[in-house]
Design a protein around this motif. Structure first.
Motif, mmCIF file in Angstrom:
data_model
loop_
_atom_site.group_PDB
_atom_site.id
_atom_site.type_symbol
_atom_site.label_atom_id
_atom_site.label_comp_id
_atom_site.label_asym_id
_atom_site.label_seq_id
_atom_site.Cartn_x
_atom_site.Cartn_y
_atom_site.Cartn_z
ATOM 1 N N ASN A 1 5.555 6.764 66.619
ATOM 2 C CA ASN A 1 5.099 5.948 65.720
ATOM 3 C C ASN A 1 3.797 6.279 65.095
ATOM 4 O O ASN A 1 2.743 5.545 64.902
ATOM 5 N N ILE A 2 3.755 7.856 65.502
ATOM 6 C CA ILE A 2 2.149 8.523 65.227
ATOM 7 C C ILE A 2 2.643 9.550 64.108
ATOM 8 O O ILE A 2 3.809 10.352 63.859
ATOM 9 N N PRO A 3 1.664 9.367 62.891
ATOM 10 C CA PRO A 3 1.774 10.693 61.962
ATOM 11 C C PRO A 3 1.545 12.059 61.856
ATOM 12 O O PRO A 3 0.630 11.987 62.807
ATOM 13 N N LEU A 4 2.283 13.049 61.671
ATOM 14 C CA LEU A 4 1.933 14.467 62.566
ATOM 15 C C LEU A 4 2.068 15.448 61.386
ATOM 16 O O LEU A 4 0.792 16.191 61.275
ATOM 17 N N ALA A 5 1.894 15.457 60.108
ATOM 18 C CA ALA A 5 1.675 16.155 58.971
ATOM 19 C C ALA A 5 2.752 15.984 57.748
ATOM 20 O O ALA A 5 3.897 15.190 57.076
ATOM 21 N N SER A 6 2.651 16.561 56.584
ATOM 22 C CA SER A 6 3.428 16.544 55.027
ATOM 23 C C SER A 6 3.308 17.768 54.665
ATOM 24 O O SER A 6 2.293 18.725 54.623
ATOM 25 N N CYS A 7 3.931 17.228 53.664
ATOM 26 C CA CYS A 7 4.410 19.160 52.715
ATOM 27 C C CYS A 7 5.292 18.371 51.755
ATOM 28 O O CYS A 7 5.598 17.193 51.408
ATOM 29 N N GLY A 8 5.266 19.176 50.383
ATOM 30 C CA GLY A 8 6.346 19.239 49.049
ATOM 31 C C GLY A 8 7.451 19.267 48.929
ATOM 32 O O GLY A 8 7.727 19.583 47.898
ATOM 33 N N LEU A 9 8.357 19.624 50.343
ATOM 34 C CA LEU A 9 9.312 19.912 49.898
ATOM 35 C C LEU A 9 10.108 18.702 49.179
ATOM 36 O O LEU A 9 9.770 17.450 49.165
ATOM 37 N N PRO A 10 10.933 18.778 48.164
ATOM 38 C CA PRO A 10 11.786 17.962 47.857
ATOM 39 C C PRO A 10 12.714 17.023 48.799
ATOM 40 O O PRO A 10 13.203 17.174 49.675
ATOM 41 N N ASP A 11 13.637 15.976 48.157
ATOM 42 C CA ASP A 11 13.866 14.988 49.359
ATOM 43 C C ASP A 11 15.680 15.872 49.521
ATOM 44 O O ASP A 11 16.307 14.692 51.031
ATOM 45 N N SER A 12 16.172 16.587 48.942
ATOM 46 C CA SER A 12 16.877 16.958 49.900
ATOM 47 C C SER A 12 17.231 18.235 51.091
ATOM 48 O O SER A 12 17.525 18.202 52.159
ATOM 49 N N TYR A 13 16.056 18.202 51.800
ATOM 50 C CA TYR A 13 15.324 18.012 53.015
ATOM 51 C C TYR A 13 14.607 16.363 53.424
ATOM 52 O O TYR A 13 14.391 16.146 53.718
ATOM 53 N N MET A 14 15.155 17.032 55.511
ATOM 54 C CA MET A 14 15.167 15.734 56.028
ATOM 55 C C MET A 14 14.218 16.104 57.233
ATOM 56 O O MET A 14 14.436 17.397 58.034
ATOM 57 N N PRO A 15 12.889 15.846 57.613
ATOM 58 C CA PRO A 15 12.467 15.548 58.199
ATOM 59 C C PRO A 15 12.550 15.576 59.707
ATOM 60 O O PRO A 15 13.455 14.103 60.004
ATOM 61 N N SER A 16 11.696 16.277 60.717
ATOM 62 C CA SER A 16 11.679 15.237 62.132
ATOM 63 C C SER A 16 10.385 15.896 62.118
ATOM 64 O O SER A 16 10.064 16.953 62.441
ATOM 65 N N GLY A 17 10.250 15.352 63.520
ATOM 66 C CA GLY A 17 8.875 15.819 64.175
ATOM 67 C C GLY A 17 8.663 15.196 65.383
ATOM 68 O O GLY A 17 9.034 14.456 65.760
ATOM 69 N N ALA A 18 7.951 15.784 65.970
ATOM 70 C CA ALA A 18 6.923 14.852 67.769
ATOM 71 C C ALA A 18 5.592 15.920 67.641
ATOM 72 O O ALA A 18 5.628 16.686 67.773
ATOM 73 N N LEU A 19 5.366 15.177 69.268
ATOM 74 C CA LEU A 19 4.161 15.688 69.809
ATOM 75 C C LEU A 19 4.859 16.473 70.930
ATOM 76 O O LEU A 19 5.787 16.643 71.703
ATOM 77 N N VAL A 20 4.082 17.415 71.218
ATOM 78 C CA VAL A 20 4.179 18.798 72.082
ATOM 79 C C VAL A 20 3.618 18.933 73.753
ATOM 80 O O VAL A 20 2.764 19.532 73.046
ATOM 81 N N PRO A 21 3.067 17.552 73.838
ATOM 82 C CA PRO A 21 2.725 18.036 74.864
ATOM 83 C C PRO A 21 1.967 18.853 75.927
ATOM 84 O O PRO A 21 1.200 19.440 76.888
ATOM 85 N N GLU A 22 3.111 19.087 76.232
ATOM 86 C CA GLU A 22 3.071 20.313 77.743
ATOM 87 C C GLU A 22 3.039 21.513 77.219
ATOM 88 O O GLU A 22 2.803 22.550 77.307
ATOM 89 N N ALA A 23 2.807 21.584 75.874
ATOM 90 C CA ALA A 23 2.581 22.601 75.130
ATOM 91 C C ALA A 23 0.434 23.175 74.350
ATOM 92 O O ALA A 23 0.566 23.949 73.472
ATOM 93 N N ALA A 24 0.776 21.796 75.212
ATOM 94 C CA ALA A 24 -1.832 21.523 74.500
ATOM 95 C C ALA A 24 -2.475 22.811 74.890
ATOM 96 O O ALA A 24 -2.346 23.281 75.911
#
Length: 445
Positions: A55-78
């Motif tokens: 439940n952490i906010p990651l980012a935002s962009c201006g894509l239309p609603d026809s796109y479905m977003p997903s995201g995750a932290l990647v701590p192993e790539a720090a």
């Protein structure tokens, strides 16, 4: 400017609205109204990327609603730069997918063998610094696209060509200036200022490839910005943080910006710190490329990392610096303790040696005195006594001489001529020259 009067739909009486409440009550008929706000059709939609598990906010962009977003932290790539790396993706029903990855950061130490040893290894572990040979934008693009192709088991891949960097209003010079400012900021945060003399490299790239995914012909776009700085360590240095501090105090000088291109030959003790800052990818059907690429440009141009991620990344970088400083102090304290322990051990060993040596001399002298006393009491020296005396003298490295007055004196075997005077003084020499005067030669027994 026009003024619009809001009226009650029941009695047509005018309504007073404070601009804040969700409900309005008509003062004429008592009717209560609920306001429903509609988004302006011309207003751009904002897509939010979150890590749903955390439940952490990651980012935002201006894509239309026809796109479905997903995201995750990647701590192993720090890494030392991207301490809170994220992956965000958006896809539509036509199979078009956009993605963002924070990137990676490394240091190239191939010409700097000084960076080694247990201390440096632990500092690098704390600061999440990895040492990888420098790759310019062209080499890194080839490296990354090969990873994608192998990971997704794509076939018949080939390069189509370059595209302009898809971020609206992008300026290489402005990006280079911001990169130099970032180096200055990191140097100040790390206590290393003015910044050491450096050469800078910054180059953006946007490459298009065509591949087969099963039976489908697909297009892939890879876009990123690669930044690097090169400097030379002095002969003596202290470890410190990438982009201004992980190698500590360095030779202060004026910063120099460099045009994109290769660094050429790295001098001895030279270090290159390089970072890929944001990797954008697009995958779509070949026939949809021209249409979907416009959305990709919008994705890249409007993508913004959430302030929460930025703030947490800064906190982690500061924590890394504190941990390095603490480890350094602990390392210094441990070295001092080890040195003091070594000194104490040496003192104890020397005292034991001195005690044993003194005891040996005491026993040897006592034995020699006993032999001489026994010989004197018998008015002569037996062959066994003489052997014992000679053994004692050989062990101690001395010869016995008799002065003119009948007294005896022991002299190191390093000398082969011994003289004495009537004052009881003894002169030992390796010279055949007779001293004369009141010096008389002695007799070796």
């Amino acid at each position: 400017m026009s003024i619009e009067v809001i009226r009650c739909p029941a009695c047509s009486g005018s309504l007073d609205y404070d601009g804040k409440s969700e409900f309005i009550k008509c003062n004429h008929c008592g009717n209560t109204l609920r306001l429903a706000f509609k988004k302006n059709p011309s207003e751009s939609s904002v897509m939010k990327f979150t890590d749903k598990d955390l439940n952490i906010p990651l980012a935002s962009c201006g894509l239309p609603d026809s796109y479905m977003p997903s995201g995750a932290l990647v701590p192993e790539a720090a890494s030392s730069v991207h301490t809170m790396p994220i992956r965000c993706a958006a896809c539509n029903k036509m199979g078009t997918a956009f993605s963002f990855f924070s990137g990676e950061a490394h240091a190239d130490d191939t010409k700097c063998p000084m960076i080694s040893g247990p201390y440096s290894t632990e500092v690098n572990r704390i600061s999440k610094i990895t040492f990888v040979p420098f790759m310019d934008a062209e080499k890194y693009a080839n490296y990354y696209i090969n990873l994608m192709i192998q990971g997704a088991k794509m076939t018949n891949a080939y390069y189509i060509g370059n595209m302009p960097f898809p971020a609206a209003g992008y300026s290489r010079q402005a990006a280079l200036n911001n990169f130099i400012k970032l180096c200055d900021l990191e140097a100040q945060r790390s206590g290393v200022y003015p910044i050491p003399q450096r050469m800078y490299y910054l180059e953006e790239t946007c490459k298009v490839y065509e591949v087969d995914v099963g039976q489908a012909k697909m297009r892939i776009v890879l876009a990123f910005i690669l930044k690097a700085s090169r400097y030379q360590l002095p002969s003596q240095y202290a470890m410190g943080n990438i982009f201004g501090g992980v190698f500590g105090q360095r030779r202060p000088a004026v910063s120099n910006g460099a045009a994109p291109g290769s660094f050429g030959d790295i001098p001895n003790n030279g270090i290159i710190e390089w970072v890929v800052d944001g990797i954008f990818t697009m995958m779509c059907l070949k026939d949809r490329f021209d249409t979907d690429y416009k959305d990709f440009e919008r994705f890249v141009s409007t993508f913004r990392v959430d302030p929460y991620i930025t703030q947490e990344a800064f906190k982690l970088q500061d924590q890394m610096r504190r941990d390095v400083a603490m480890y350094t102090q602990q390392n210094i304290a441990q070295q001092q303790a080890n040195f003091q322990a070594m000194q104490q051990a040496n003192r104890t060993l020397q005292e034991a040696y001195d005690s044993a040596n003194q005891a040996w001399w005491n026993r040897s002298n006592a034995h020699h005195a006993q032999v001489m006393s026994s010989s004197a009491s018998a008015f002569g020296e037996s062959s066994s006594d003489r052997i014992s005396r000679l053994q004692s003298e050989a062990i101690r490295g001395v010869n016995t001489y008799v002065r003119e007055d009948g007294t005896q004196v022991e002299v190191s075997v390093d000398y082969d001529h011994v003289y004495s005077n009537n004052l009881g003084d003894t002169l030992a020499t390796n010279s055949n020259f007779e001293p004369g005067g009141n010096w008389q030669s002695t007799t070796k027994i």
